[in-house]
Every structure is written in structure tokens, then in C-alpha cells.
Design an enzyme around this catalytic site. Structure first.
Site, PDB file in Angstrom:
ATOM      1  N   SER A 160       0.830  -1.209   0.000  1.00 29.92           N
ATOM      2  CA  SER A 160       0.000   0.000   0.000  1.00 29.92           C
ATOM      3  C   SER A 160       0.862   1.255   0.000  1.00 29.92           C
ATOM      4  O   SER A 160       0.398   2.338  -0.374  1.00 29.92           O
ATOM      5  CB  SER A 160      -0.914   0.000   1.229  1.00 29.92           C
ATOM      6  OG  SER A 160      -0.157   0.082   2.427  1.00 29.92           O
ATOM      7  N   ASP A 301       0.613  -5.717   9.962  1.00 27.92           N
ATOM      8  CA  ASP A 301       1.480  -5.352  11.081  1.00 27.92           C
ATOM      9  C   ASP A 301       0.985  -5.892  12.417  1.00 27.92           C
ATOM     10  O   ASP A 301       1.749  -5.941  13.389  1.00 27.92           O
ATOM     11  CB  ASP A 301       1.626  -3.834  11.168  1.00 27.92           C
ATOM     12  CG  ASP A 301       2.513  -3.283  10.058  1.00 27.92           C
ATOM     13  OD1 ASP A 301       3.255  -4.065   9.441  1.00 27.92           O
ATOM     14  OD2 ASP A 301       2.457  -2.064   9.793  1.00 27.92           O
ATOM     15  N   LYS A 328       9.015  -8.075   5.109  1.00 34.67           N
ATOM     16  CA  LYS A 328       9.009  -6.914   6.003  1.00 34.67           C
ATOM     17  C   LYS A 328      10.426  -6.723   6.553  1.00 34.67           C
ATOM     18  O   LYS A 328      11.404  -7.161   5.953  1.00 34.67           O
ATOM     19  CB  LYS A 328       7.986  -7.135   7.122  1.00 34.67           C
ATOM     20  CG  LYS A 328       6.544  -7.162   6.659  1.00 34.67           C
ATOM     21  CD  LYS A 328       6.052  -5.775   6.306  1.00 34.67           C
ATOM     22  CE  LYS A 328       4.562  -5.740   6.028  1.00 34.67           C
ATOM     23  NZ  LYS A 328       4.072  -4.361   5.778  1.00 34.67           N
TER      24      LYS A 328
END
Length: 422
Positions: A160, A301, A328
Site C-alpha cells: 500500500s 502489522d 518486512k
């Protein structure tokens, strides 16, 4: 830095620091605005420092004033090469790549830690297709040229942050632009945060069934003073601790926030925890926790701390649609599987997720060592998990919390946890 977690129960209340995600967005919008902006912001993390330094390199003026950040906009017509060191911040990199291109700046972009390994090819290729020179599609890279308006096609299930960067950049171009999403959008909450920030600075974005239409020749209008929201992403660690053992209250959060990680409340209730909300705070208390299935495609997250809640819940929990977690700050699926196994929890790891069998862990009384893989969310999850399980654990690389929550261990100790630097 290694920190030893000793037995201790977490309970009480905590006032949340400002949202890192909101802080990035407000500083960038302020740097693009028509006049200076003062941002009320409690707690400046390493990632926010990276964004501030990069904006200063682009020509903005930024000053810390107690619990405020004053931002004067980027000066026009700068010809020098700007060096943007994004440190380890993926948000800084992916937001500012398109912004620097829209400003027509020549830049050298660098990163530290695992950031150079994280993918940006889709974004850099789009910038190259719309008027920019890109030396290569990974860090460090050089970029020059003037970004042009037009049609930008990309998958909706890509980061995103790519979409957010374009949403910040495209309104200041001469021509109108369209962002066309070729698949369903993931992490929608972060896009909503971006749209909210843009609206607060007077930018018009038109959403349609294919993505977004962005009129060109717009100007960011400073609101003069603005406040960053409290951080739901970091509040999740304390709220989850309340769900697993004792009651914990988080203050300073907006109940109508666009932050997607506000879903932590719904998910903790799904596990069986008790949630109470007022206009100023939210309290989570222990209930009879049971396993469930959680789709994390929209809230990646939250996955590490949800895995820890699953470890304390009776039965089986399935974490699905988690594939992006492997790119990540660490491979968070592998990192959390290792963390839980060290705590005596049975875990099965899959390419796109994991299965956790919760209940009583099979851990011994010996001190255990947990590698945090230089990942702030693994550090915080491991600390909370060890505390609620009553285990002594040494977290290796605990300094990674500075990335998003520098005061985490101070709050951890204040809430009753034991933490000693080794």
C-alpha cells in the site's frame, strides 16, 4: 543491545505515542504545502527521523519544538542532488520516491539494514515509464527527471506504500492522473489514512471502481496547526497483553480513526477478550480465549502480536493471507514461528501463513534466547509474550524498538514488566 525479560505482570494504563504512520503522512503533506505547518506529535521514532531528514534534504525546514514538529515547505527550483538516506524505513522510501520525482529533483537514495532487499521494482518501473531516469531498481539508486501525469497501473495487493507515494505525488503534476488497480486492494486502512491526510491539506482524490482519479495542478493548503493521532499499531501490544493476562487501558486513541490496525479490538473480541471503550480510552481484559482463523491481508502489522495471543488461546488458530510478511523488516512468519517455539508453543509454518496450537506452553524454567531479527515488532511481541507467560527471556537485538516505539521498554517497566539491559 540484548534485554532480559524477567517475570512480571503487565497491568495499568498507558498514554499512546503518536502514530508513526500518521506522522509520516503529515510531515510529507506539510513539506508540500503553501505555508508552514505545526504538527503536534508525541514521540519521534527512528522511521520518522528518517522521513524528516529526507524532507530536509529535499529543501524543507523541520524543527522539533517540545512535543511539536514545525515544517516549512520545500523551496522551489533547487538544482543540487539531494541525498535521501531512508535508514530502515520502508515508508520513507516508498512515499518519497514518487514525491521527489514529482518535484523534479535529482536524488541519490540509500537505505540501511534489510531495506535494500525489500522490493521496489514495480514502483521504480512506473516512475521510469513516466519521465524519470532510474539507475537501477534496488537501493542504492539515482533518480532524475520530471515525473509526468498519466495512467499508473499496479496490483492492489502490492505494498500500500506504493499507492500512498503516488497519491502524494500526482496531485502536484500538470496533467491529471489515474491509478488503476489490477487486483483487489490490500492494507486498505493505510490508504484510507493517506486519503484522510490529503483531504486535511485540501487535496481532491476521486475514487472509482478501478482505483483513483487524481486531478493535476493542485496545491497543498496548510491547516497551520494539526495533530497526529495516537498509534493503534503500537497500542495493539498493550491491548493484547490485557487480553492474555491482566486489564490494560490505552489512552490517547481516536475511536473513529482511519488506522486499519484499530481492528485489534475486533480481533481480540474474536479470541474471547473483553473490550470496553469510552471517548478517551479503551480497556481490554482477559477472557476465556479460544483459537480462530484470522485473515491478515488488511492488517499485516498486527500479525506478530496476534500470533502471541493465539499461543495463549485454547485450540488451533490459523493465520492466513500473510505472504507479504516475509518481506518486512524480517521474514515475520519465520521469525514468529521461531519466537513461539522458543516459548514452548507448537507451530506449523506455511508459505502464506501459519497454524498455532495454543494453551499451556511446554517451556522449561531455564532462560530462553529469542532472536528479534532486527525487527521492532518481533522485539515487542517477544517481550509481551515472555511477560504474560512468566518466562525469563533474553531478546537479542532489542534496540530495534527505536524504529517505531523508542519508549516501549520504559512503558513496559512502568506497567509492571521486568526488563534489564545486558
Amino acid at each position: 543491545m540484548n534485554i532480559k525479560i524477567t517475570r512480571g505482570q503487565l497491568r495499568g494504563s498507558v498514554h499512546m505515542i503518536s502514530s508513526k504512520s500518521d506522522g509520516h503522512r503529515l510531515m510529507i503533506a506539510a513539506a508540500l504545502a503553501d505555508a508552514p505547518t505545526e504538527i503536534a506529535m508525541q514521540g519521534i521514532s527512528a522511521d520518522l527521523e528518517a522521513t524528516a531528514l529526507c524532507l530536509k534534504s529535499l529543501g524543507a525546514k523541520i524543527e522539533k519544538r517540545n512535543e511539536h514538529v514545525w515544517v516549512a515547505p520545500v523551496a522551489e527550483h533547487q538544482e543540487s542532488i539531494a541525498i535521501l538516506d531512508c535508514n530502515e524505513s520502508g515508508s520513507t522510501l516508498r512515499f518519497l520516491l514518487p514525491v521527489a520525482a514529482a518535484l523534479g529533483r535529482s536524488v541519490l537514495i540509500e537505505g540501511q539494514g534489510r531495506l535494500p532487499e525489500r522490493p521496489i521494482g514495480i514502483l521504480t518501473e512506473m516512475l521510469a515509464d513516466h519521465g524519470c531516469y532510474i539507475s537501477k531498481h534496488q537501493l542504492p539508486l539515482e533518480m532524475s527527471g520530471q515525473l509526468q501525469g498519466g495512467t499508473y497501473r499496479l496490483p492492489g495487493n502490492v505494498s500500500s506504500q506504493f499507492i500512498t507515494g503516488l497519491l502524494f505525488a500526482l496531485p502536484i503534476l500538470e496533467k491529471d492522473s489515474d491509478i488503476v488497480l489490477t487486483t483487489t486492494m490490500e492494507s486498505r486502512g493505510y490508504i484510507d489514512m493517506t486519503l484522510h491526510t490529503l483531504h486535511r491539506f485540501g487535496i481532491v482524490i476521486e475514487e472509482n471502481e478501478h482505483g483513483f482519479h487524481i486531478p493535476g495542478k493542485q496545491m497543498y493548503r496548510s491547516p497551520n496547526m494539526i495533530s497526529a493521532e495516537g498509534d493503534w499499531s503500537n497500542a495493539a501490544f498493550w491491548l493484547a497483553a490485557g487480553a492474555m493476562k491482566e486489564s490494560i487501558t490505552c489512552k490517547g486513541l481516536q475511536m473513529d480513526s482511519a488506522q486499519g490496525d484499530k481492528q485489534i479490538l475486533q480481533l481480540l473480541q474474536q479470541f474471547g477478550a473483553k473490550v470496553e471503550m469510552t471517548e478517551e480510552s479503551v480497556t481490554v481484559s482477559h477472557g476465556t480465549l479460544h483459537g480462530c482463523q484470522i485473515d491478515v491481508s488488511q492488517i499485516p502489522d498486527l500479525t506478530p502480536i496476534l500470533c502471541m495471543v493465539a499461543a495463549m488461546a485454547e485450540g488451533k488458530t490459523e493465520i492466513v493471507n500473510a505472504g507479504r510478511l516475509r518481506i518486512k523488516e524480517s521474514d515475520r512468519i519465520a521469525a514468529m514461528a521461531n519466537c513461539l517455539r522458543q516459548l514452548g508453543v507448537t507451530v506449523a509454518e506455511h508459505p502464506e501463513g501459519m497454524v498455532i496450537w495454543g494453551g499451556e506452553s511446554k517451556g522449561q524454567d531455564d532462560t530462553i534466547y529469542i532472536d528479534a531479527y532486527n525487527d521492532h515488532r518481533i522485539v515487542m511481541t517477544a517481550a509481551v509474550g515472555a511477560a504474560v507467560m512468566g518466562r525469563e527471556a533474553v531478546i537479542v537485538g532489542a534496540e530495534a524498538v527505536a524504529k517505531s516505539y523508542p519508549s516501549f521498554f520504559a512503558e513496559f517497566i512502568r506497567l509492571g514488566g521486568g526488563a534489564d539491559v545486558l
